[in-house]
Motif scaffolding. Structure first.
Motif, mmCIF file in Angstrom:
data_model
loop_
_atom_site.group_PDB
_atom_site.id
_atom_site.type_symbol
_atom_site.label_atom_id
_atom_site.label_comp_id
_atom_site.label_asym_id
_atom_site.label_seq_id
_atom_site.Cartn_x
_atom_site.Cartn_y
_atom_site.Cartn_z
ATOM 1 N N ILE A 17 -7.704 14.972 6.363
ATOM 2 C CA ILE A 17 -8.959 15.111 5.605
ATOM 3 C C ILE A 17 -8.644 15.399 4.135
ATOM 4 C CG2 ILE A 17 -11.001 16.577 5.318
ATOM 5 C CD1 ILE A 17 -10.896 16.906 8.441
ATOM 6 N N GLU A 18 -7.656 16.252 3.913
ATOM 7 C CA GLU A 18 -7.259 16.574 2.542
ATOM 8 C C GLU A 18 -6.746 15.327 1.822
ATOM 9 O OE1 GLU A 18 -4.938 20.271 2.390
ATOM 10 O OE2 GLU A 18 -3.945 19.347 0.658
ATOM 11 N N MET A 19 -5.924 14.547 2.531
ATOM 12 C CA MET A 19 -5.380 13.317 1.932
ATOM 13 C C MET A 19 -6.495 12.326 1.597
ATOM 14 S SD MET A 19 -2.097 12.573 4.345
ATOM 15 C CE MET A 19 -0.504 13.348 4.067
ATOM 16 N N LEU A 20 -7.480 12.219 2.498
ATOM 17 C CA LEU A 20 -8.602 11.298 2.234
ATOM 18 C C LEU A 20 -9.302 11.685 0.933
ATOM 19 C CD1 LEU A 20 -10.297 10.823 5.738
ATOM 20 C CD2 LEU A 20 -9.246 9.025 4.348
ATOM 21 N N GLY A 21 -9.424 12.995 0.694
ATOM 22 C CA GLY A 21 -10.067 13.467 -0.520
ATOM 23 C C GLY A 21 -9.231 13.218 -1.762
ATOM 24 N N HIS A 22 -7.903 13.231 -1.592
ATOM 25 C CA HIS A 22 -7.003 13.118 -2.759
ATOM 26 C C HIS A 22 -6.719 11.701 -3.183
ATOM 27 C CE1 HIS A 22 -5.668 17.399 -2.370
ATOM 28 N NE2 HIS A 22 -5.784 17.230 -3.671
ATOM 29 N N HIS A 23 -6.711 10.776 -2.239
ATOM 30 C CA HIS A 23 -6.281 9.416 -2.558
ATOM 31 C C HIS A 23 -7.481 8.499 -2.645
ATOM 32 C CE1 HIS A 23 -2.049 10.372 -2.069
ATOM 33 N NE2 HIS A 23 -2.407 11.069 -1.013
ATOM 34 N N GLU A 24 -7.663 7.965 -3.811
ATOM 35 C CA GLU A 24 -8.721 6.993 -4.034
ATOM 36 C C GLU A 24 -8.455 5.761 -3.162
ATOM 37 O OE1 GLU A 24 -11.299 6.067 -7.745
ATOM 38 O OE2 GLU A 24 -10.963 7.905 -6.641
ATOM 39 N N ASP A 25 -9.493 5.151 -2.648
ATOM 40 C CA ASP A 25 -9.360 3.905 -1.898
ATOM 41 C C ASP A 25 -8.363 4.022 -0.734
ATOM 42 O OD1 ASP A 25 -9.732 1.279 -1.188
ATOM 43 O OD2 ASP A 25 -8.352 0.474 -2.673
ATOM 44 N N PHE B 215 0.865 -1.196 0.000
ATOM 45 C CA PHE B 215 0.000 0.000 0.000
ATOM 46 C C PHE B 215 0.889 1.229 0.000
ATOM 47 C CE2 PHE B 215 0.706 -1.567 4.300
ATOM 48 C CZ PHE B 215 1.263 -0.450 4.918
ATOM 49 N N HIS B 216 0.297 2.364 -0.352
ATOM 50 C CA HIS B 216 0.996 3.633 -0.215
ATOM 51 C C HIS B 216 0.782 4.150 1.193
ATOM 52 C CE1 HIS B 216 2.176 4.152 -4.383
ATOM 53 N NE2 HIS B 216 1.026 3.563 -4.680
ATOM 54 N N TYR B 217 1.817 4.735 1.757
ATOM 55 C CA TYR B 217 1.744 5.167 3.151
ATOM 56 C C TYR B 217 1.970 6.664 3.252
ATOM 57 C CZ TYR B 217 3.210 5.770 8.018
ATOM 58 O OH TYR B 217 3.333 6.186 9.317
ATOM 59 N N HIS B 218 1.075 7.335 3.958
ATOM 60 C CA HIS B 218 1.263 8.761 4.227
ATOM 61 C C HIS B 218 1.001 9.027 5.695
ATOM 62 C CE1 HIS B 218 1.562 9.728 0.003
ATOM 63 N NE2 HIS B 218 0.497 8.973 -0.208
ATOM 64 N N LYS B 219 1.863 9.859 6.269
ATOM 65 C CA LYS B 219 1.688 10.201 7.667
ATOM 66 C C LYS B 219 1.064 11.597 7.720
ATOM 67 C CE LYS B 219 4.530 9.679 11.777
ATOM 68 N NZ LYS B 219 5.831 9.136 12.154
ATOM 69 N N ALA B 220 -0.077 11.710 8.364
ATOM 70 C CA ALA B 220 -0.744 13.007 8.436
ATOM 71 C C ALA B 220 -0.140 13.843 9.550
ATOM 72 C CB ALA B 220 -2.239 12.820 8.676
ATOM 73 N N GLY B 221 0.095 15.133 9.265
ATOM 74 C CA GLY B 221 0.666 16.030 10.263
ATOM 75 C C GLY B 221 -0.399 16.773 11.049
ATOM 76 N N SER B 222 -1.635 16.750 10.564
ATOM 77 C CA SER B 222 -2.728 17.441 11.252
ATOM 78 C C SER B 222 -4.037 16.816 10.792
ATOM 79 C CB SER B 222 -2.736 18.931 10.913
ATOM 80 O OG SER B 222 -3.050 19.102 9.537
ATOM 81 N N VAL B 223 -5.111 17.108 11.528
ATOM 82 C CA VAL B 223 -6.426 16.602 11.142
ATOM 83 C C VAL B 223 -6.794 17.156 9.762
ATOM 84 C CG1 VAL B 223 -8.891 16.662 11.696
ATOM 85 C CG2 VAL B 223 -7.220 16.266 13.505
ATOM 86 N N ALA B 224 -6.528 18.451 9.560
ATOM 87 C CA ALA B 224 -6.865 19.070 8.276
ATOM 88 C C ALA B 224 -6.142 18.359 7.133
ATOM 89 C CB ALA B 224 -6.499 20.553 8.304
ATOM 90 N N GLU B 225 -4.865 18.030 7.367
ATOM 91 C CA GLU B 225 -4.099 17.360 6.321
ATOM 92 C C GLU B 225 -4.652 15.954 6.055
ATOM 93 O OE1 GLU B 225 0.513 16.176 5.178
ATOM 94 O OE2 GLU B 225 0.049 16.805 7.225
ATOM 95 N N ILE C 56 -3.450 6.289 5.482
ATOM 96 C CA ILE C 56 -3.128 7.612 6.009
ATOM 97 C C ILE C 56 -3.018 7.469 7.516
ATOM 98 C CG2 ILE C 56 -3.957 9.968 6.263
ATOM 99 C CD1 ILE C 56 -5.520 9.346 3.549
ATOM 100 N N ASP C 57 -1.781 7.576 8.001
ATOM 101 C CA ASP C 57 -1.494 7.302 9.414
ATOM 102 C C ASP C 57 -1.812 8.541 10.250
ATOM 103 O OD1 ASP C 57 -0.515 6.498 11.839
ATOM 104 O OD2 ASP C 57 1.502 6.002 11.121
#
Ligand SMILES: Cc1cc2nc3c(=O)[nH]c(=O)nc-3n(C[C@H](O)[C@H](O)[C@H](O)COP(=O)(O)OP(=O)(O)OC[C@H]3O[C@@H](n4cnc5c(N)ncnc54)[C@H](O)[C@@H]3O)c2cc1C
Ligand code: FES
Ligand code: FES
Lengths: 161, 310
Positions: B18-26, B6-16, B51-52
């Motif tokens: 939410i943005e990542m959830l919108g950008h990354h399909e599935d 899977f692709h892994y992204h670590k979120a730095g904030s709640v806002a980020e 999204i961690d």
């Protein structure tokens, strides 16, 4: 996908690149060679893989290495201090709290945390605290005995730890 | 066993996040990982992106307010169990937290992840339902609060949108008055619980013997005056695809004297609240669940008022 991580394991810092899906237990065993931590199941139930992460015990088979980025990890190899076994290790030895030894690292890591949170547990509390650790050999009798002996050793100041 | 890639992204904030959830399909959020990683290892889930949110301290912590507790979504079961604030403001919530899984599951698993996962039998699902709590979520257009009765939409399905994140849980306080902890009292009593005044609450569950995961859970909160039930809330988990309140049982209890016989009669109304969508699996057949559920509800009631004999 490769992800860079930086963490401290048994007091030594490591910087690595890992596949995102690498489980912490595989990172510890295969990348760092710390094979004291075992894998005993695929269902997060047996506790053979228990290590400390930022002070709390975790099942390292149910934690990604990337989730340990920035963390301080202690494995069974890091428990002894200055050549002296941790009192829980000492007590498992003295009371023969094992048979094949496969569950032992996880048991000891869990008991060490248990005694920090509850320095004077009853046998029943020890058993409840070991709910996440399965032993296929001993019938738990000597494991519980070892945990109680360790509690006594720690509270009476013996064992150094 | 490894998970699929899977692709892994670590979120730095709640806002980020939410943005990542919108950008990354599935994509899926990763909190404590104690539901998601086991599913992925069994290939029962294969999200393309994780999204961690595990590092978001803004989602962690417990605050006690007048009449309710606010628990951050990332607060672990263990932190809730050990919190003196929770032990005082809602001892039922603290006890349930301390009985989830095992110490390691409690060290990693989070209340927000547990509710978002929406396992029909999860402890938190049943308890937040009986407490009539609510879930706070945040998305691209702001925050909203979802009453627990509207939160669960089916097995493993919630009202949280794909680009929303659970930020916190609001649980009313429960002040046990009139008697102490149900498990320690009541030995030898065989009369009604005359001394009970105020609110009492308990939970009883039948757990899987290896994972301790609940199979069936029953929870009650009884508001009593002079040994009589003024009103009650009853919830069950592990029976139908979502945790559910039991209005027939609640109605049968209201106004009744709190005797073992009255409690049992009320618990036996449970079948009226279930319909025929009852879950059956390798742990317990539908018939078995139907038979055992009123027993768990009765146990919870007896413990709550201190009439339990074990
Ligand atoms: C051995 C074992 C025993 C267990 N025993 C019990 C038990 O007795 N009772 C019980 O109730 N549970 C039990 N569990 C489940 C445990 O409580 C999980 O921790 C919990 O269900 C999930 O929380 P998590 O933080 O680990 O979530 P994760 O596994 O990280 O996530 C679970 C799901 O929720 C989503 N999610 C996570 N956080 C959020 C958020 N903030 N907003 C929106 N979505 C989110 C994820 O995308 C994922 O789909 C057990 C688990 C194991 C492995
Ligand atoms: S290997 Fe981790 S719990 Fe079994
Ligand atoms: S000593 Fe063999 S599994 Fe415990």
């Amino acid at each position: 996908m490769k992800v860079p991580i930086k963490l401290t394991v048994n007091g030594r810092s490591h910087e690595s690149e890992v596949e995102a899906r690498t489980l912490l237990v595989h990172y510890l065993r295969d990348d760092l060679g710390l094979t004291g931590t075992k894998i005993g199941c695929d269902t997060s139930q047996c506790g053979a893989c228990v290590v400390r992460m930022n002070g709390s015990t975790v099942k390292s088979c149910t934690c990604l290495a990337v989730q340990a980025d920035g963390a301080e990890v202690t494995t069974i190899e890091g428990l002894a201090q200055d050549g002296n076994l941790h009192p829980v290790q000492e007590a498992f030895w003295d009371n023969h709290g094992l048979q094949c030894g496969y569950c032992t690292a996880g048991m000891i890591m869990t008991v060490a945390e248990l005694l920090e949170r509850n320095p004077n547990p009853s046998a029943e509390e020890v058993r409840a605290g070991l709910e996440g650790n399965i032993c296929r050999c001993t019938g738990y009798h000597n494991i519980v005995k070892a945990a109680l002996a360790a509690a006594e050793a720690i509270s009476s100041g013996a064992g150094g730890g | 066993m490894y998970t699929p890639d899977f692709h892994y992204h670590k979120a730095g904030s709640v806002a980020e996040a939410i943005e990542m959830l919108g950008h990354h399909e599935d994509s899926r959020l990763l909190a404590g990982g104690h539901s998601l990683l086991p599913l992925m290892r069994l290939r029962l889930a294969r999200p393309a992106t994780l999204i961690d949110i595990g590092g978001l301290d803004e989602l962690r912590g417990i605050r006690v307010h007048e009449g309710h507790i606010h628990i951050g979504a990332l607060t672990t079961h263990g932190e809730i169990a050990r919190s003196h604030d929770v032990q005082h403001a809602n001892p039922l919530v603290a006890e349930v937290a301390g009985g989830i899984g095992d110490p390691q599951v409690r060290n990693r698993g989070t209340i927000g992840g547990n509710l978002a996962h929406a396992d029909p039998a999860s402890d938190w699902g049943t308890i937040i339902t009986v407490m009539d709590g609510s879930v706070e979520v945040q998305g691209p257009s702001g925050s909203r609060t979802i009453a627990i009765g509207d939160f669960f939409q089916g097995a493993f399905a919630t009202a949280v949108a794909d680009d929303e994140i659970v930020t916190g849980i609001r649980v009313p306080t429960l002040v046990r008055q009139g008697h102490g902890h149900g498990h320690d009292h009541g030995h030898g009593h065989d009369h009604g619980a005359e001394s009970i005044n105020g609110e009492v609450g308990e939970y009883a569950k039948m757990s899987h013997p290896a994972s301790f995961y609940p199979v069936i859970g029953g929870a009650v909160v009884i508001n009593a005056e002079g040994g009589r039930c003024v009103s009650a809330r009853v919830a069950v988990g592990g029976l139908v695809p979502t945790p559910r309140r039991a209005p027939s049982v609640e109605a049968a209890l209201a106004g009744q004297e709190l005797t073992a016989g009255n409690l049992e009669a009320a618990a036996n109304q449970l079948a009226n609240d279930l319909g025929d969508e009852i879950i059956g699996d390798i742990f317990a057949s539908a018939d078995y669940r139907r038979a055992i559920a009123p027993v768990e509800v009765k146990h919870a009631m007896l413990h709550a008022i201190g009439l339990a004999h074990h």
